[in-house]
Enzyme design. Structure first.
Site: not given
Length: 190
Positions: A12, A86
């Site tokens: 990201h 994550e």
């Protein structure tokens, strides 16, 4: 190790907490203007490389999902997959890295190691991330674009490169980067 299909792996773009050096883990903060520009750049890289026919998968966390939407210039369907989230860092979520270092300096004695992620109170642990990312890869049936996070990206790439996942901290990782992985080789496209 299985032979996996070709993958394009994106981390990201920059978030407000990345800029502040805060741990995000399972929490989220929005992409910055620079992060949105990184995601659009990733889309241009993917268009130039050619990813037609690739399935798209993204972590359901906001920063990765928004990056996927901005990078997906072809309008492909994106599938959210929690196995791409994550690493959860428990009580460290939202804390500044400097605060964590001050509270537990012994975890940071080896400056090159990121093994301190295993010590987050209430956190997920690296082995759990390795197991869920391997399960994701084993379920793939064709080439894919994968939009994920820093630690998750590195562990995914270890699996794909035939490295022990514990060597994740030896791999480069940057925001707004696109990695092409094919036949146990990786190439940075951006």
């Amino acid at each position: 190790m299985s032979e996996y299909p070709d993958l394009l792996i994106l981390r990201h773009g920059e978030t407000t907490w990345n800029r502040e050096a805060r741990m995000q883990g399972a929490q989220d903060s929005p992409l910055t203007a620079a992060g949105r520009a990184q995601a659009r750049h990733q889309g241009a890289v993917l268009s130039a490389f050619g990813c037609e026919g690739h399935a798209w998968y993204a972590s359901p966390q906001g920063r990765a999902w928004q990056t996927a939407e901005l990078a997906n210039t072809q309008g492909a369907a994106i599938t959210a997959d929690a196995r791409l989230a994550e690493i959860a860092v428990g009580d460290w979520s939202g804390l500044l890295f400097d605060t964590i270092r001050a509270e537990a300096p012994h975890l940071f004695e080896d400056a090159d190691s990121l093994a301190w992620y295993d010590h987050a109170p209430g956190g997920e642990g690296l082995a759990a991330v390795a197991a869920r990312t391997l399960a994701f890869l084993d379920a793939l049936t064709g080439p894919a674009v994968v939009v994920t996070h820093g630690i998750t990206s590195r562990i995914l790439r270890c699996h794909l490169l035939g490295l022990p996942w514990s060597r994740f901290d030896t791999l480069q990782c940057g925001q707004g980067v696109v990695w092409h992985l094919s036949k146990r080789q990786q190439q940075r496209l951006s």
